[in-house]
Design a protein around this motif. Structure first.
Motif, PDB file in Angstrom:
ATOM      1  N   LEU A 124       2.481  25.654  -5.086  1.00  0.00           N
ATOM      2  CA  LEU A 124       3.816  25.830  -4.510  1.00  0.00           C
ATOM      3  C   LEU A 124       3.738  26.441  -3.112  1.00  0.00           C
ATOM      4  O   LEU A 124       4.383  25.976  -2.168  1.00  0.00           O
ATOM      5  CB  LEU A 124       4.668  26.718  -5.422  1.00  0.00           C
ATOM      6  N   LEU A 125       2.931  27.499  -2.975  1.00  0.00           N
ATOM      7  CA  LEU A 125       2.782  28.136  -1.666  1.00  0.00           C
ATOM      8  C   LEU A 125       2.142  27.192  -0.659  1.00  0.00           C
ATOM      9  O   LEU A 125       2.547  27.121   0.504  1.00  0.00           O
ATOM     10  CB  LEU A 125       1.943  29.413  -1.808  1.00  0.00           C
ATOM     11  N   SER A 156      -2.141  15.173  -0.136  1.00  0.00           N
ATOM     12  CA  SER A 156      -1.897  15.014  -1.570  1.00  0.00           C
ATOM     13  C   SER A 156      -3.167  14.627  -2.314  1.00  0.00           C
ATOM     14  O   SER A 156      -3.376  15.038  -3.454  1.00  0.00           O
ATOM     15  CB  SER A 156      -0.820  13.962  -1.803  1.00  0.00           C
ATOM     16  N   ILE A 157      -4.021  13.826  -1.679  1.00  0.00           N
ATOM     17  CA  ILE A 157      -5.244  13.398  -2.350  1.00  0.00           C
ATOM     18  C   ILE A 157      -6.154  14.595  -2.634  1.00  0.00           C
ATOM     19  O   ILE A 157      -6.825  14.645  -3.671  1.00  0.00           O
ATOM     20  CB  ILE A 157      -5.965  12.316  -1.508  1.00  0.00           C
ATOM     21  N   LEU A 158      -6.144  15.601  -1.747  1.00  0.00           N
ATOM     22  CA  LEU A 158      -6.930  16.812  -1.988  1.00  0.00           C
ATOM     23  C   LEU A 158      -6.317  17.644  -3.106  1.00  0.00           C
ATOM     24  O   LEU A 158      -7.025  18.226  -3.922  1.00  0.00           O
ATOM     25  CB  LEU A 158      -7.029  17.625  -0.694  1.00  0.00           C
ATOM     26  N   TYR A 159      -4.982  17.715  -3.131  1.00  0.00           N
ATOM     27  CA  TYR A 159      -4.314  18.447  -4.211  1.00  0.00           C
ATOM     28  C   TYR A 159      -4.622  17.818  -5.572  1.00  0.00           C
ATOM     29  O   TYR A 159      -4.802  18.521  -6.565  1.00  0.00           O
ATOM     30  CB  TYR A 159      -2.800  18.472  -3.976  1.00  0.00           C
ATOM     31  N   SER A 160      -4.678  16.497  -5.630  1.00  0.00           N
ATOM     32  CA  SER A 160      -4.999  15.829  -6.894  1.00  0.00           C
ATOM     33  C   SER A 160      -6.414  16.170  -7.343  1.00  0.00           C
ATOM     34  O   SER A 160      -6.659  16.403  -8.534  1.00  0.00           O
ATOM     35  CB  SER A 160      -4.845  14.312  -6.733  1.00  0.00           C
ATOM     36  N   ILE A 169       2.447  11.929  -1.448  1.00  0.00           N
ATOM     37  CA  ILE A 169       3.433  12.779  -2.119  1.00  0.00           C
ATOM     38  C   ILE A 169       2.725  14.052  -2.579  1.00  0.00           C
ATOM     39  O   ILE A 169       2.034  14.069  -3.601  1.00  0.00           O
ATOM     40  CB  ILE A 169       4.066  12.046  -3.321  1.00  0.00           C
ATOM     41  N   ILE A 170       2.862  15.113  -1.824  1.00  0.00           N
ATOM     42  CA  ILE A 170       2.104  16.328  -2.116  1.00  0.00           C
ATOM     43  C   ILE A 170       2.637  17.045  -3.352  1.00  0.00           C
ATOM     44  O   ILE A 170       1.943  17.879  -3.924  1.00  0.00           O
ATOM     45  CB  ILE A 170       2.110  17.281  -0.903  1.00  0.00           C
ATOM     46  N   GLU A 171       3.866  16.723  -3.775  1.00  0.00           N
ATOM     47  CA  GLU A 171       4.422  17.381  -4.964  1.00  0.00           C
ATOM     48  C   GLU A 171       3.921  16.768  -6.260  1.00  0.00           C
ATOM     49  O   GLU A 171       4.150  17.326  -7.330  1.00  0.00           O
ATOM     50  CB  GLU A 171       5.963  17.303  -4.940  1.00  0.00           C
ATOM     51  N   ILE A 225       2.976  17.358 -12.133  1.00  0.00           N
ATOM     52  CA  ILE A 225       2.144  17.047 -13.304  1.00  0.00           C
ATOM     53  C   ILE A 225       1.683  18.330 -13.994  1.00  0.00           C
ATOM     54  O   ILE A 225       1.633  18.409 -15.227  1.00  0.00           O
ATOM     55  CB  ILE A 225       0.950  16.165 -12.881  1.00  0.00           C
ATOM     56  N   LEU A 226       1.361  19.359 -13.225  1.00  0.00           N
ATOM     57  CA  LEU A 226       0.985  20.633 -13.838  1.00  0.00           C
ATOM     58  C   LEU A 226       2.147  21.240 -14.619  1.00  0.00           C
ATOM     59  O   LEU A 226       1.951  21.822 -15.693  1.00  0.00           O
ATOM     60  CB  LEU A 226       0.498  21.609 -12.767  1.00  0.00           C
TER      61      LEU A 226
END
Length: 598
Positions: free
Chosen positions: A36-37, A48-52, A149-151, A156-157
């Motif tokens: 979130l931060l 977004s690919i890194l967040y996944s 889509i970074i969210e 999903i979490l």
């Protein structure tokens, strides 16, 4: 003194175990806060690919923590968590691991680019990033919306934490909060593709009907509390035993515990959960929603929500299926009879209505409804053999369904260099939301075996497993359910399941027939056919210190390893189950024995 030391050591062991059991959920909650931060301050949508990838690491770490705390002898009787709102048993811990693993597998679809380039000169794999070339983003699909889509990992979490809480819920308050946390995440996930009108419409439909199902759950839980005065499920399990004593030994004493109202309350609550898992006769929303939302989102919506709800229902049915009205009452039945009726309708509707489908995701939706008939049948019988069959069927079908959707997505990526040249080419080119769901019609798979035999064979194996063709894993799952139903005297439902399974084989085999025996209508795109692309391989610096430049054409572009390896492992699991059946069947047997152990 010795007893005091033993008691203290046991208390310390129990405290450490509770900390270990809670740590996986704690990690996910902290990860949600950090994401979130991070989302709030980032300006680059392609992150977004890194967040996944980070989310996959989080889920795999959670798997390891839960696996470390999975002590069957210690958890055999269950442990209460958070003041009794949740509990941990071997079944809940096992399916926490399963949910984490399946979710991490689905996240691979957005954590790695779909295609890569094979540079034959060095027999190496390189992801090429061209700044000045017009085809760079189209080849690697770097600008696909699923990578911007970074969210997506964050939502999903939220869904995963809601699902894992629901699996462990032991209080009607925690049940409602968990199912709503999971459901709200699914509503947001369905509408996450902002440029898709179909996705927005389907998400709104899902939200409205999901809200209606939540009303049924809330009504059922409120009736439970109003008539029993307790919110904890253990209280209802105690009332079950008292009601059995009242019906057996007396007609006057303990009349309060003859649970007419509890039966009705649980029946109303089960309607809400049947809505959530799209079991008949509450299935009407799922084919439309599955078909309209992007295929990557459909993969998650179709699998994770059903696992958590069905595992929650397992313990509830096991301890309350003995709720009967008194024998002289004209409405003498158990609330689980409603689940048997839903099982019967799911078998019929999922098989018959699937015959008229020409859109592939609607076909998979009706396939899911048909398989839910088998799952609910095993769940409602509530015998040792049926619970073994239920656990095994749920795990194998989740894996098979996952493989089917991953294959559908991979086939869409593999058709990038081709254009349809058949009589329906205008229809294919004008499909709505074509970028997010490349494969929408069954006819798009015509002759695909001639284009990519390996993917076509993998999809055929998955569909044969759905049918129940031996020696694939789906055959053994159906055989276990039918055997348990026959042993419990459900002859009519067994015959219905066999007949509908044969009927559903027609539309599965129709897909296979089009893939293997029809002529395909694809040809290589003329814009790409004779095109040579220039690329620099940084690792190949020659003796003069210059970077060599190599050319490659469209034939060098292949699917990413994340897709091919995942498909290979899942397909081999379905195909080679007969050689190593002991592990999964033994695990289902042990979990069922623990549940039935007094």
């Amino acid at each position: 003194m010795g007893l005091l030391v033993i008691w203290k050591s046991q208390g310390i062991t129990k405290e450490k175990s509770e900390v270990s059991l809670n740590s996986s959920k704690t990690i996910i909650i902290y990860s949600i806060l950090f994401l979130l931060l991070s989302n709030a301050v980032t300006f680059r949508r392609e992150k977004s690919i890194l967040y996944s990838r980070e989310t996959i690491i989080i889920l795999l770490g959670s798997c390891m923590i839960v696996l470390k705390s999975l002590d069957i002898s210690f958890l055999e009787k269950g442990i209460g968590l958070y003041g009794g709102l949740f509990h941990a048993t071997p079944i809940t811990q096992t399916f926490h691991i399963f949910i984490f693993f399946v979710s991490a597998t689905i996240l691979q679809l957005t954590a790695f680019y779909s295609r890569k380039v094979w540079v034959k000169n060095y027999a190496s794999l390189y992801n090429l990033f061209f700044k000045n070339f017009i085809y760079d983003t189209n080849i690697i699909n770097k600008m696909g919306q699923q990578y911007r889509i970074i969210e997506y990992p964050l939502i999903i979490l939220f869904i995963i934490i809601g699902g894992t809480f629901l699996v462990s819920a032991s209080d009607i308050v925690s049940i409602f909060l968990s199912i709503e946390l999971q459901s709200y995440g699914l509503y947001l996930l369905s509408t996450l593709y902002r440029n898709s009108e179909l996705s927005t419409s389907a998400g709104l439909t899902y939200f409205l009907l999901g809200g209606l199902s939540s009303c049924f759950i809330l009504l059922g839980t409120s009736l439970l509390y109003a008539n029993s005065g307790t919110t904890n499920l253990d209280g209802y399990y105690v009332i079950t035993g008292l009601s059995n004593l009242a019906n057996e030994y007396t007609n006057n004493i303990l009349d309060w515990y003859k649970p007419l109202y509890l039966n009705i309350s649980l029946l109303i609550m089960s309607v809400g959960f049947l809505f959530k898992i799209s079991a008949a006769p509450f299935h009407f929303w799922s084919p439309d929603v599955y078909d309209a939302i992007p295929t990557i989102v459909t993969t998650f919506v179709a699998i994770i929500a059903k696992i958590s709800i069905l595992i929650f229902l397992l313990e509830l049915i096991h301890y309350t299926s003995n709720f009967y009205f008194v024998a002289e009452h004209p409405f003498s039945f158990s609330w689980t009879s409603g689940l048997l009726f839903s099982s019967f309708l799911s078998l019929i509707i999922g098989s018959v209505l699937g015959l008229s489908q020409f859109r592939i995701k609607r076909l998979f939706a009706y396939s899911t409804i048909s398989h839910l008939g088998f799952i609910l049948l095993a769940l409602s019988i509530n015998s040792l053999e049926s619970i073994q069959a239920f656990l095994f069927y749920l795990m194998q079908y989740s894996i098979s369904n996952l493989n089917a959707f991953v294959l559908l997505i991979s086939i869409g990526f593999s058709l990038y260099p081709f254009v349809n040249n058949g009589p329906l080419k205008d229809q294919y080119n004008n499909l709505l939301d074509r970028n997010n769901s490349p494969i929408q019609l069954i006819s798009q798979l015509k002759g695909y075996f001639n284009l990519n035999p390996v993917l076509a064979l993998s999809l055929a194996i998955t569909l044969f497993s759905f049918v129940g063709i031996p020696p694939l894993i789906g055959f053994f799952a159906k055989q276990m359910v039918l055997s348990a139903a026959l042993d419990s005297g459900y002859v009519f439902l067994t015959l219905t399941a066999i007949l509908t399974s044969v009927i559903s084989a027609v539309y599965y085999l129709g897909v296979i027939k089009q893939m293997f025996f029809d002529e395909h209508e694809y040809k290589l795109n003329q814009d790409l056919q004779d095109t040579k692309f220039k690329g620099s391989v940084v690792s190949s610096i020659n003796d003069e210190g210059y970077v060599d430049t190599f050319s490659f054409n469209i034939n060098n572009i292949v699917l990413s390893s994340s897709l091919t390896i995942t498909i290979s492992i899942l397909t081999l699991t379905l195909l080679l189950f007969i050689f190593t059946p002991e592990e999964s069947i033994s695990m289902a047997n042990i979990l069922a024995l623990i549940l039935f152990n007094p």
